[in-house]
Design a protein around this motif. Structure first.
Motif: not given
Length: 213
Positions: A140-144, A190-197
């Motif tokens: 799971v890649k996300i913004d910091y 859901d947790l990342t509002s669709g902002q996870a790769d």
């Protein structure tokens, strides 16, 4: 592949004294019959002065290889009780050797069965049992800015956070039980509002300690 199974930690031993006889139990995880036989021979060589070196093992995903050896004790009083311990506890890929130094007091058939069974059981408890669960690796890649929230939620979930890689974006390596991948991915969206790769890696067994009964 089995979704999960129980086995022992790599290796261990325990010694108990019963009616002046020394019983030393050795346990080892063995994934082939050759490994089990080599382990038995290693213990026999170590204790070549012992009265008996009795053994039992169960090998294979479906326990197709089951062997018990009384090594001179009355038939059915040593190897079989040890094998029954492995069966009762549902342990796969496990070999047990119980070495006996005779102390001068005969135990009788019932006494021998209890002695070898309890020594095997105590040696297994000392060694430790693990549950090997087939897990799917998911990256799971996300913004910091999302790291604190996501890491906290994952650590408080039933999923296993293996690694956090601090790259251009932060990458979390998470293990998910086989069969629960889609449920996890929906939760993460859901947790990342669709902002996870989210990408899937390979599958592998992850070990979890089991508390002795």
């Amino acid at each position: 592949m089995l979704e999960s199974y129980y086995t022992v930690k790599p290796e261990g031993s325990e010694e108990i004294t019963i009616q002046k006889s020394r019983f030393i139990g050795y346990v080892k995880r063995c994934e082939t019959e050759e490994e089990a036989q080599a382990f038995i021979q290693e213990i026999k060589k170590k204790h070549n002065d012992a009265t008996h070196n009795c053994s039992a093992y169960m090998i294979g995903e479906h326990d197709l290889i089951q062997k018990a050896n009384d090594d001179g004790e009355p038939s059915g009083t040593a190897g079989v009780p040890m094998l029954e311990v492995l069966k009762k506890r549902g342990l796969k890929d496990t070999a047990v050797v119980v070495t006996r130094y005779f102390g001068g007091i005969k135990l009788g058939a019932g006494g021998l069965i209890r002695a070898y069974g309890s020594t095997a059981s105590e040696a297994i408890n000392t060694t430790g049992v693990v549950k090997r669960q087939l897990m799917q690796e998911i990256k799971v890649k996300i913004d910091y800015t999302l790291l604190g929230k996501v890491e906290n939620e994952v650590r408080n979930s039933t999923y296993t956070l293996e690694t956090v890689n601090y790259l251009e974006n932060v990458e979390l390596i998470i293990y998910v039980e086989s069969g629960l991948e889609e449920e996890f991915e929906s939760w993460m969206v859901d947790l990342t509002s669709g902002q996870a790769d989210i990408t899937r890696g390979g599958t592998s067994y992850v070990e979890f300690d089991v508390t002795p009964e």
